[in-house]
Motif scaffolding. Sequence first.
Motif, PDB file in Angstrom:
ATOM      1  N   TYR A 106      59.804 105.397  45.976  1.00 29.23           N
ATOM      2  CA  TYR A 106      58.930 106.228  46.808  1.00 29.23           C
ATOM      3  C   TYR A 106      58.991 107.654  46.275  1.00 29.23           C
ATOM      4  CZ  TYR A 106      57.311 108.969  50.799  1.00 29.23           C
ATOM      5  OH  TYR A 106      56.633 109.854  51.596  1.00 29.23           O
ATOM      6  N   THR A 107      57.840 108.261  46.059  1.00 27.49           N
ATOM      7  CA  THR A 107      57.756 109.635  45.571  1.00 27.49           C
ATOM      8  C   THR A 107      57.273 110.533  46.699  1.00 27.49           C
ATOM      9  OG1 THR A 107      57.208 108.831  43.365  1.00 27.49           O
ATOM     10  CG2 THR A 107      56.721 111.136  43.825  1.00 27.49           C
ATOM     11  N   TYR A 145      66.087 110.911  41.913  1.00 29.09           N
ATOM     12  CA  TYR A 145      65.447 111.854  40.999  1.00 29.09           C
ATOM     13  C   TYR A 145      64.830 112.991  41.803  1.00 29.09           C
ATOM     14  CZ  TYR A 145      62.057 113.655  37.641  1.00 29.09           C
ATOM     15  OH  TYR A 145      61.332 114.465  36.823  1.00 29.09           O
ATOM     16  N   TYR A 146      64.881 114.201  41.238  1.00 27.48           N
ATOM     17  CA  TYR A 146      64.154 115.316  41.848  1.00 27.48           C
ATOM     18  C   TYR A 146      63.854 116.389  40.814  1.00 27.48           C
ATOM     19  CZ  TYR A 146      68.637 117.763  41.975  1.00 27.48           C
ATOM     20  OH  TYR A 146      69.819 118.356  41.619  1.00 27.48           O
ATOM     21  N   PHE A 191      60.479 120.588  46.279  1.00 31.95           N
ATOM     22  CA  PHE A 191      61.084 119.497  45.528  1.00 31.95           C
ATOM     23  C   PHE A 191      60.156 118.296  45.514  1.00 31.95           C
ATOM     24  CE2 PHE A 191      64.442 122.081  47.275  1.00 31.95           C
ATOM     25  CZ  PHE A 191      65.314 122.227  46.215  1.00 31.95           C
ATOM     26  N   VAL A 192      59.961 117.764  44.318  1.00 33.96           N
ATOM     27  CA  VAL A 192      59.322 116.469  44.152  1.00 33.96           C
ATOM     28  C   VAL A 192      60.486 115.514  43.901  1.00 33.96           C
ATOM     29  CG1 VAL A 192      57.774 115.082  42.748  1.00 33.96           C
ATOM     30  CG2 VAL A 192      57.220 117.480  43.223  1.00 33.96           C
ATOM     31  N   TYR A 193      60.495 114.400  44.617  1.00 31.22           N
ATOM     32  CA  TYR A 193      61.664 113.530  44.547  1.00 31.22           C
ATOM     33  C   TYR A 193      61.244 112.065  44.518  1.00 31.22           C
ATOM     34  CZ  TYR A 193      60.742 112.969  49.533  1.00 31.22           C
ATOM     35  OH  TYR A 193      60.138 112.698  50.737  1.00 31.22           O
ATOM     36  N   ARG A 233      64.869 116.388  54.512  1.00 32.01           N
ATOM     37  CA  ARG A 233      63.919 115.284  54.289  1.00 32.01           C
ATOM     38  C   ARG A 233      64.655 113.970  54.052  1.00 32.01           C
ATOM     39  NH1 ARG A 233      60.493 112.613  56.020  1.00 32.01           N
ATOM     40  NH2 ARG A 233      58.752 111.828  54.811  1.00 32.01           N
ATOM     41  N   LEU A 234      65.755 114.016  53.315  1.00 36.40           N
ATOM     42  CA  LEU A 234      66.530 112.796  53.087  1.00 36.40           C
ATOM     43  C   LEU A 234      67.134 112.290  54.391  1.00 36.40           C
ATOM     44  CD1 LEU A 234      68.215 113.632  49.685  1.00 36.40           C
ATOM     45  CD2 LEU A 234      66.349 112.021  50.111  1.00 36.40           C
TER      46      LEU A 234
END
Length: 96
Positions: free
Chosen positions: A20-21, A55-56, A7-9, A30-31
Motif C-alpha cells: 500500500y502506498t 519504505y519511505y 512522506f510518501v511511504y 499515520r502508521l
Amino acid sequence: MLKGNYFVYIITNPGKRVLYTGLTNDLATRLQQHYANRGKRDTFAGRYYCYRLLYYERFSDVQQAIEREKEIKDLSRQKKEDLISAFNPQWKFLLP
C-alpha cells in the motif's frame, strides 16, 4: 506552495503479500492509524492488514510528494519491490 515534512511511504501486511502506498505529513501518527484500522473492511489498508512500514521518502514540498506518490502507485508490483529492496534490502519492518 506548502513547505514542511511530507512522506510518501509503502506499507505491507505481516506476510508481506500486499503493498500500500500513501502520503502523510506525520508518518508516526499515520502508521498508528493504519495499525488501529487493521481488519476494518472500509479501507484498503485495513482490509488487508497493511500497517508495517517498508519504505519511505521525505519531501519538503507537498506537490513533489503528491507527484511521487502517483509515480509509485503507477509502478508494477515488481518495480515497487525493486524500490523497496534498494532502500531496505532485507525488507525489515521499519519504525518512523
